[in-house]
Write a protein that holds these residues in place. Structure first.
Motif, PDB file in Angstrom:
ATOM      1  N   ASN A  92      46.677  49.575  50.539  1.00 54.63           N
ATOM      2  CA  ASN A  92      47.481  50.889  50.749  1.00 54.63           C
ATOM      3  C   ASN A  92      48.692  50.714  49.997  1.00 54.63           C
ATOM      4  OD1 ASN A  92      49.345  49.553  52.503  1.00 54.63           O
ATOM      5  ND2 ASN A  92      48.335  50.544  54.255  1.00 54.63           N
ATOM      6  N   PRO A  93      49.641  51.561  49.796  1.00 53.47           N
ATOM      7  CA  PRO A  93      50.784  51.222  48.990  1.00 53.47           C
ATOM      8  C   PRO A  93      51.772  50.403  49.352  1.00 53.47           C
ATOM      9  CG  PRO A  93      50.395  53.686  49.208  1.00 53.47           C
ATOM     10  CD  PRO A  93      49.490  53.025  49.910  1.00 53.47           C
ATOM     11  N   VAL A  94      51.728  49.896  50.720  1.00 53.10           N
ATOM     12  CA  VAL A  94      52.888  48.817  51.336  1.00 53.10           C
ATOM     13  C   VAL A  94      52.021  47.541  51.449  1.00 53.10           C
ATOM     14  CG1 VAL A  94      54.418  50.417  52.310  1.00 53.10           C
ATOM     15  CG2 VAL A  94      52.653  49.503  53.705  1.00 53.10           C
ATOM     16  N   GLY A  95      50.645  47.340  51.026  1.00 59.20           N
ATOM     17  CA  GLY A  95      49.828  46.313  50.867  1.00 59.20           C
ATOM     18  C   GLY A  95      49.445  45.724  52.511  1.00 59.20           C
ATOM     19  N   GLY A  96      49.600  46.715  53.440  1.00 55.89           N
ATOM     20  CA  GLY A  96      49.104  46.318  54.877  1.00 55.89           C
ATOM     21  C   GLY A  96      49.551  47.267  55.788  1.00 55.89           C
ATOM     22  N   TRP A  97      50.170  46.751  56.847  1.00 58.32           N
ATOM     23  CA  TRP A  97      50.592  47.501  58.122  1.00 58.32           C
ATOM     24  C   TRP A  97      51.670  48.300  57.743  1.00 58.32           C
ATOM     25  CZ3 TRP A  97      47.973  47.287  62.693  1.00 58.32           C
ATOM     26  CH2 TRP A  97      47.221  46.329  63.071  1.00 58.32           C
ATOM     27  N   TYR A  98      51.708  49.734  58.018  1.00 57.25           N
ATOM     28  CA  TYR A  98      52.867  50.437  58.022  1.00 57.25           C
ATOM     29  C   TYR A  98      53.744  50.246  59.412  1.00 57.25           C
ATOM     30  CZ  TYR A  98      51.541  52.955  53.895  1.00 57.25           C
ATOM     31  OH  TYR A  98      51.374  53.556  52.476  1.00 57.25           O
ATOM     32  N   GLY A  99      53.097  49.732  60.360  1.00 55.41           N
ATOM     33  CA  GLY A  99      53.612  49.546  61.595  1.00 55.41           C
ATOM     34  C   GLY A  99      54.664  48.366  61.413  1.00 55.41           C
ATOM     35  N   THR A 100      55.787  48.322  61.588  1.00 56.36           N
ATOM     36  CA  THR A 100      56.813  47.037  61.411  1.00 56.36           C
ATOM     37  C   THR A 100      57.454  46.199  62.519  1.00 56.36           C
ATOM     38  OG1 THR A 100      58.807  48.359  61.824  1.00 56.36           O
ATOM     39  CG2 THR A 100      58.032  48.727  59.649  1.00 56.36           C
ATOM     40  N   ARG A 101      56.849  46.596  63.794  1.00 53.73           N
ATOM     41  CA  ARG A 101      57.268  45.763  65.091  1.00 53.73           C
ATOM     42  C   ARG A 101      55.847  45.188  65.451  1.00 53.73           C
ATOM     43  NH1 ARG A 101      58.862  47.991  70.766  1.00 53.73           N
ATOM     44  NH2 ARG A 101      59.359  46.194  71.751  1.00 53.73           N
ATOM     45  N   LYS A 102      55.760  43.844  65.226  1.00 54.15           N
ATOM     46  CA  LYS A 102      54.711  43.085  65.729  1.00 54.15           C
ATOM     47  C   LYS A 102      54.467  43.271  67.117  1.00 54.15           C
ATOM     48  CE  LYS A 102      52.156  38.897  64.711  1.00 54.15           C
ATOM     49  NZ  LYS A 102      51.079  39.452  64.064  1.00 54.15           N
ATOM     50  N   GLY A 103      53.014  43.569  67.337  1.00 54.53           N
ATOM     51  CA  GLY A 103      52.542  43.741  68.587  1.00 54.53           C
ATOM     52  C   GLY A 103      52.525  45.162  68.821  1.00 54.53           C
ATOM     53  N   TYR A 104      53.146  45.849  67.945  1.00 56.88           N
ATOM     54  CA  TYR A 104      53.177  47.314  68.171  1.00 56.88           C
ATOM     55  C   TYR A 104      53.089  48.159  67.137  1.00 56.88           C
ATOM     56  CZ  TYR A 104      55.348  46.535  72.790  1.00 56.88           C
ATOM     57  OH  TYR A 104      55.729  45.837  74.115  1.00 56.88           O
ATOM     58  N   ARG A 105      52.277  47.444  65.969  1.00 52.94           N
ATOM     59  CA  ARG A 105      52.101  48.238  64.903  1.00 52.94           C
ATOM     60  C   ARG A 105      50.983  49.138  64.851  1.00 52.94           C
ATOM     61  NH1 ARG A 105      51.563  42.939  61.174  1.00 52.94           N
ATOM     62  NH2 ARG A 105      50.047  42.352  62.488  1.00 52.94           N
ATOM     63  N   GLY A 106      49.971  49.265  65.943  1.00 53.20           N
ATOM     64  CA  GLY A 106      48.895  50.199  65.710  1.00 53.20           C
ATOM     65  C   GLY A 106      49.471  51.387  65.991  1.00 53.20           C
ATOM     66  N   ARG A 107      48.149  52.309  66.575  1.00 47.91           N
ATOM     67  CA  ARG A 107      48.222  53.659  66.780  1.00 47.91           C
ATOM     68  C   ARG A 107      48.938  54.561  65.741  1.00 47.91           C
ATOM     69  NH1 ARG A 107      45.138  54.236  71.018  1.00 47.91           N
ATOM     70  NH2 ARG A 107      46.173  55.827  71.895  1.00 47.91           N
ATOM     71  N   PHE A 108      48.830  54.035  64.576  1.00 50.00           N
ATOM     72  CA  PHE A 108      49.246  54.685  63.391  1.00 50.00           C
ATOM     73  C   PHE A 108      48.570  56.091  63.490  1.00 50.00           C
ATOM     74  CE2 PHE A 108      48.935  55.837  58.852  1.00 50.00           C
ATOM     75  CZ  PHE A 108      50.503  56.074  58.370  1.00 50.00           C
ATOM     76  N   GLY A 109      47.327  56.097  63.599  1.00 48.43           N
ATOM     77  CA  GLY A 109      46.360  57.306  63.561  1.00 48.43           C
ATOM     78  C   GLY A 109      46.757  58.059  64.820  1.00 48.43           C
ATOM     79  N   MET A 110      47.363  57.868  65.772  1.00 46.38           N
ATOM     80  CA  MET A 110      47.721  58.743  66.904  1.00 46.38           C
ATOM     81  C   MET A 110      49.070  59.438  66.602  1.00 46.38           C
ATOM     82  SD  MET A 110      46.909  59.842  70.101  1.00 46.38           S
ATOM     83  CE  MET A 110      45.806  58.962  70.640  1.00 46.38           C
TER      84      MET A 110
END
Length: 136
Positions: A92-110
């Motif tokens: 993806n354009p950022v080369g990985g996680w859009y979430g920035t807070r480790k441990g709380y990077r998921g749930r992007f699709g929610m």
């Protein structure tokens, strides 16, 4: 559904999860480095790179059809071919996680899809499970 709120910390967007079972708030924090979208879900705060809005919309436009959301916590694998998987993928354009807070990077699709819908950039299904989205 149109956005309620202006997207600031003082007047956050008032949103609901895709199945419309939970409410949460989001707002822009352009003073962060990099600028983020803050997602407040009860006492939990998640942060996503602000460019996720434009990048997700562009990806959906290029995809051209419905895409499964596939929301998952950071510790769980995302189902391939979903919005969640794209939000973590090294291509993806950022080369990985859009979430920035480790441990709380998921749930992007929610949490990101309802914001795109509220801003008039995407259409979303609102079933109990297995929701999808597409660009407008």
């Amino acid at each position: 559904m149109t956005a309620k709120g202006s997207g600031t910390k003082e007047d956050p967007w008032q949103l609901q999860t895709p199945p419309r079972t939970s409410e949460y708030q989001m707002w822009r924090d352009e003073s962060a480095d990099p600028p983020v979208i803050v997602c407040q879900v009860g006492s939990t705060q998640l942060k996503y790179d602000l460019r996720a809005l434009d990048d997700l919309h562009a990806m959906l436009k290029a995809h051209g059809d419905w895409m499964d959301l596939g929301a998952a916590d950071e510790q769980k694998d995302a189902k391939p071919g979903t919005v969640e998987a794209w939000g973590r993928d090294t291509s993806n354009p950022v080369g990985g996680w859009y979430g920035t807070r480790k441990g709380y990077r998921g749930r992007f699709g929610m949490y990101m899809p309802p914001l795109l819908e509220a801003l008039g950039l995407a259409e979303l299904t609102h079933d109990a499970k297995n929701n999808r989205m597409r660009a407008i």
